[in-house]
Enzyme design. Structure first.
Site, PDB file in Angstrom:
ATOM      1  N   GLU A 250     -33.595 -37.302  90.577  1.00  0.00           N
ATOM      2  CA  GLU A 250     -34.277 -38.471  90.565  1.00  0.00           C
ATOM      3  C   GLU A 250     -34.778 -38.883  88.941  1.00  0.00           C
ATOM      4  O   GLU A 250     -34.646 -37.781  88.371  1.00  0.00           O
ATOM      5  CB  GLU A 250     -35.584 -38.343  91.110  1.00  0.00           C
ATOM      6  N   LYS A 252     -36.633 -39.248  85.860  1.00  0.00           N
ATOM      7  CA  LYS A 252     -38.055 -38.482  85.687  1.00  0.00           C
ATOM      8  C   LYS A 252     -38.689 -39.749  84.957  1.00  0.00           C
ATOM      9  O   LYS A 252     -38.644 -39.991  83.704  1.00  0.00           O
ATOM     10  CB  LYS A 252     -38.122 -37.488  84.709  1.00  0.00           C
ATOM     11  N   ARG A 257     -48.831 -39.827  87.082  1.00  0.00           N
ATOM     12  CA  ARG A 257     -48.726 -39.465  88.525  1.00  0.00           C
ATOM     13  C   ARG A 257     -49.941 -39.959  89.389  1.00  0.00           C
ATOM     14  O   ARG A 257     -50.994 -39.855  88.869  1.00  0.00           O
ATOM     15  CB  ARG A 257     -48.401 -38.051  88.522  1.00  0.00           C
ATOM     16  N   ARG A 272     -53.107 -37.041  88.482  1.00  0.00           N
ATOM     17  CA  ARG A 272     -52.431 -35.520  88.733  1.00  0.00           C
ATOM     18  C   ARG A 272     -53.544 -34.286  88.573  1.00  0.00           C
ATOM     19  O   ARG A 272     -53.270 -33.368  89.374  1.00  0.00           O
ATOM     20  CB  ARG A 272     -51.454 -35.217  87.479  1.00  0.00           C
ATOM     21  N   GLU A 302     -45.219 -42.529  90.724  1.00  0.00           N
ATOM     22  CA  GLU A 302     -45.428 -42.668  89.014  1.00  0.00           C
ATOM     23  C   GLU A 302     -45.856 -44.012  88.662  1.00  0.00           C
ATOM     24  O   GLU A 302     -44.823 -44.960  89.017  1.00  0.00           O
ATOM     25  CB  GLU A 302     -44.287 -41.984  88.491  1.00  0.00           C
ATOM     26  N   PHE A 342     -41.980 -41.465  94.824  1.00  0.00           N
ATOM     27  CA  PHE A 342     -40.970 -40.412  94.777  1.00  0.00           C
ATOM     28  C   PHE A 342     -41.397 -39.403  95.942  1.00  0.00           C
ATOM     29  O   PHE A 342     -40.489 -38.544  96.363  1.00  0.00           O
ATOM     30  CB  PHE A 342     -40.859 -39.667  93.519  1.00  0.00           C
ATOM     31  N   ARG A 417     -45.629 -24.415  91.155  1.00  0.00           N
ATOM     32  CA  ARG A 417     -44.889 -24.490  90.387  1.00  0.00           C
ATOM     33  C   ARG A 417     -43.162 -23.671  90.945  1.00  0.00           C
ATOM     34  O   ARG A 417     -43.598 -22.522  91.161  1.00  0.00           O
ATOM     35  CB  ARG A 417     -45.170 -24.345  89.069  1.00  0.00           C
ATOM     36  N   LYS A 423     -37.113 -29.745  86.036  1.00  0.00           N
ATOM     37  CA  LYS A 423     -37.021 -30.928  84.962  1.00  0.00           C
ATOM     38  C   LYS A 423     -36.254 -30.786  83.946  1.00  0.00           C
ATOM     39  O   LYS A 423     -36.187 -29.798  83.430  1.00  0.00           O
ATOM     40  CB  LYS A 423     -38.574 -31.503  84.621  1.00  0.00           C
TER      41      LYS A 423
HETATM   42  P1  AMP Z   1     -44.513 -32.458  83.197  1.00  0.00           P
HETATM   43  O1  AMP Z   1     -45.588 -33.348  83.107  1.00  0.00           O
HETATM   44  O2  AMP Z   1     -43.533 -32.758  81.816  1.00  0.00           O
HETATM   45  O3  AMP Z   1     -44.679 -31.172  83.573  1.00  0.00           O
HETATM   46  O4  AMP Z   1     -43.557 -33.172  84.227  1.00  0.00           O
HETATM   47  C1  AMP Z   1     -44.014 -33.518  85.541  1.00  0.00           C
HETATM   48  C2  AMP Z   1     -44.592 -34.852  85.868  1.00  0.00           C
HETATM   49  O5  AMP Z   1     -43.364 -35.702  85.992  1.00  0.00           O
HETATM   50  C3  AMP Z   1     -45.017 -35.142  87.282  1.00  0.00           C
HETATM   51  O6  AMP Z   1     -46.307 -34.588  87.339  1.00  0.00           O
HETATM   52  C4  AMP Z   1     -44.808 -36.478  87.278  1.00  0.00           C
HETATM   53  O7  AMP Z   1     -46.011 -37.171  86.850  1.00  0.00           O
HETATM   54  C5  AMP Z   1     -43.644 -36.950  86.295  1.00  0.00           C
HETATM   55  N1  AMP Z   1     -42.509 -37.583  87.384  1.00  0.00           N
HETATM   56  C6  AMP Z   1     -41.728 -38.550  86.954  1.00  0.00           C
HETATM   57  N2  AMP Z   1     -40.757 -38.767  87.834  1.00  0.00           N
HETATM   58  C7  AMP Z   1     -40.769 -37.695  88.706  1.00  0.00           C
HETATM   59  C8  AMP Z   1     -40.200 -37.661  89.947  1.00  0.00           C
HETATM   60  N3  AMP Z   1     -39.012 -38.576  90.430  1.00  0.00           N
HETATM   61  N4  AMP Z   1     -40.572 -36.809  90.878  1.00  0.00           N
HETATM   62  C9  AMP Z   1     -41.733 -35.880  90.539  1.00  0.00           C
HETATM   63  N5  AMP Z   1     -42.388 -36.144  89.297  1.00  0.00           N
HETATM   64  C10 AMP Z   1     -41.962 -36.969  88.496  1.00  0.00           C
END
Ligand code: AMP
Length: 585
Positions: A250, A252, A257, A272, A302, A342, A417, A423
């Site tokens: 998907e 990102k 969030r 979040r 998001e 999502f 997690r 990611k």
């Molecule tokens: P990070 O904040 O870098 O740890 O990345 C995780 C965050 O990516 C999540 O908390 C979401 O806010 C965001 N996110 C963006 N697109 C997606 C997606 N397709 N699925 C899940 N999370 C996503």
């Protein structure tokens, strides 16, 4: 229950770092606590008075507490400040000062946990004119009847500085042992906590109805579910290795969030960090009433700012306009957003957490009626490096950060997690790899154009084992005039008289802050440093890690708690990754 019981156990907890001892002390406390106040006791153990998502905050500043101590002891504010400067902890100061007092006046009335809790709750609910004075009165009246030991902990709870070294995990261990006799039952307790984010509610249920009821624990609307989190991968190759044959990719998206809870009358939005953010997004509330075809549902999406004319995604920072007081209406029209769905976690009495991803996605596609505002996150089934590469390219071209890769047959693991979600960001492929999310712990005043502002910030990481914030670098680049201004406004409210006891640094900053704000930082390299304390002794005795040429990316990570910031383990991984990279070079 007498508050002295809890104060004495807190005191013993402060004097040990051993998890087993802490757990035993907790078990002792939980067993002594009457059932009807078990939830409130558990909140106090967490240093809160209601579950975080209800947003009940004490809002007591150091100055107010100092006034209250002065009022109930009859000593001058200056005396109290002097003691505070010496010992660095207002709880201790309260106790020191009251020790002086009890030699002369003797109080008879014992304070109870119920009274302390009720007073704290009342303080939290006070607002508006005259509220500061009333708060002060409530605090000093508690202090009047408290023993020095009790005063110490009342103050710590009030100021949010209670650090008993117990994480939620330890409380859950103790709940399992105290009420079921078996530590193994913690798993069930944890499940209930992960879907309710309310440890007080879970404790009451286990104390009164036992483990069988906990096993049947159900999702409830408007109680947020702890979000599932992703592991990171550095390359398409690594992703393929970790995933099964075919999986979902998907976009990102780079936004905020949101967990959307909806029934026929009401919509509530959680961030979040599970804070209620409904007030900032009335446009989402209105739109999802139409775009979601359910009576009841819990969805994840998001929020991303967009250019209304081209539909292009815009930088995440634009969302911050929503947080400015009094200007919300303007922000809604000037900075339009889209909501990109999502996941679906629950709808019309059906719990979806245990459904496989592919099924949840199918349901999501049925329930979301896409329009200009509500959209589904683009998804593609992929099976090899080329597929990922192409999709990643598309995602970056439409203004996204990278991809989220998701195992097709995995359930939604609330609060966990893991490698069922990975990611993959574009920058991971450059030299240092990842950006870091670091905590602002101190600052230095600027010169020239930056006079009167903070020109350089001192940053730290989070050490989850020690629950503290060791320093990792100073950063002075990457700031615009606007961001310097903005940071000054935000940080000026977080100044502390002394270095916070959880900050680990030998540097002398001009000002120290409550560690609360997280910034995104990139750097060219990680080096060993005799000065900084992140990862101290991990590679070489006496050395920690430092970032070389750190730069602020412009992103204030409001959505991250300091406990979500980069850890020293993460810095260690990046450090090791970089040495491998240079060996290959
Ligand atoms: P990070 O904040 O870098 O740890 O990345 C995780 C965050 O990516 C999540 O908390 C979401 O806010 C965001 N996110 C963006 N697109 C997606 C997606 N397709 N699925 C899940 N999370 C996503």
């Amino acid at each position: 229950m007498e508050f002295s019981i809890i104060a004495e156990i807190f005191e013993r907890m402060e004097n040990t770092a051993k998890r087993i001892e802490l757990t035993n002390l907790l078990v002792e406390l939980l067993k002594k606590t009457p059932k009807k106040i078990i939830s409130n006791t558990v909140y106090l153990l967490q240093g809160i008075i209601r579950p975080n998502f209800e947003g009940v905050e004490l809002g007591v500043a150091e100055k107010l507490a100092i006034r209250a101590i002065s009022k109930s002891s009859g000593l001058s504010i200056k005396k109290i400040e002097d003691d505070y400067k010496k010992c660095g902890d207002l709880g201790l100061t309260a106790s020191n000062i009251l020790k002086l007092k009890t030699q002369t006046t003797f109080t008879a009335e014992k304070i109870t946990l119920e009274r302390v809790y009720e007073t704290l709750f009342r303080i939290a609910k006070l607002e508006g004119k005259g509220s500061q004075d009333l708060k002060m009165k409530y605090i000093s009246s508690l202090l009047n009847d408290a023993t020095p030991l009790e005063a110490k902990f009342v103050l710590k709870i009030l100021l949010g500085t209670l650090r008993l070294g117990i994480a939620e995990n330890t409380i859950m261990d103790a709940l399992a042992i105290a009420f079921t006799g078996k530590k193994e039952n913690k798993e069930q307790i944890e499940n209930a906590y992960n879907v309710s984010s309310d440890l007080g509610k879970v404790s009451l249920l286990i104390a009164t109805d036992g483990i069988d009821e906990i096993k049947k624990f159900k999702i409830s609307l408007f109680s947020p579910i702890r979000p599932m989190l992703a592991d990171r991968v550095k390359s398409e190759k690594e992703a393929i290795k970790k995933m099964s044959k075919i999986f979902a990719a998907e976009y990102k998206l780079d936004g905020e969030r949101v967990q959307i809870h909806k029934n026929v009358n009401e919509v509530v939005l959680f961030s979040r960090r599970l804070e209620n953010i409904t007030q900032y997004y009335p446009d989402i509330v209105e739109n999802v009433k139409k775009s979601l075809s359910v009576n009841e549902g819990i969805f994840e999406a998001e929020i991303v700012p967009v250019n209304e004319n081209t539909g292009e995604f815009l930088p995440f920072q634009e969302l911050m306009h929503r947080r400015r007081k009094y200007k919300l209406e303007k922000a809604i029209s000037q900075y339009p957003i889209t909501v990109n769905f999502f996941d679906v976690l629950y709808f019309d009495k059906k719990d979806c957490l245990n459904l496989e991803y592919s099924e949840r996605r199918k349901i999501l596609e049925k329930l979301v009626n896409e329009d200009d505002f509500s959209k589904l996150v683009p998804m593609l089934l992929v099976k090899n490096e080329n597929d990922i590469e192409d999709f990643l390219e598309n995602s970056i071209n439409s203004g996204c950060e990278g991809l989220m890769l998701k195992t097709l047959d995995a359930p939604y693991r609330a609060g966990a997690r893991g490698s069922n979600w990975l990611k993959l960001k574009r920058e991971y492929r450059n030299e240092l790899g990842d950006s870091l999310d670091l905590i602002v712990i101190g600052a230095y005043f600027g010169r020239g154009r930056r006079t009167g502002l903070y020109g350089t910030l001192l940053l730290g990481t989070y050490n989850p084992d020690k629950d503290n914030f060791p320093s990792v670098c100073k950063v002075g680049t990457g700031f615009t005039d606007e961001s310097l201004d903005q940071l000054y406004q935000i940080l000026s409210n977080k100044i502390t008289l002394k270095k916070n006891s959880r900050v680990v640094s030998e540097m002398e900053a001009d000002v120290w802050f409550e560690p609360e704000l997280v910034l995104e930082i990139v750097a060219s390299e990680i080096t060993l440093s005799p000065i900084h304390k992140t990862g101290l002794n991990l590679i070489r005795k006496g050395s920690g890690f430092a970032l070389r040429f750190p730069k602020f990316t412009g992103k204030i990570r409001y959505e991250k708690a300091v406990e979500d910031a980069s850890t020293d383990e993460e810095v260690l991984t990046l450090y090791k990754g970089q040495s491998k990279f240079s060996q290959v070079k």
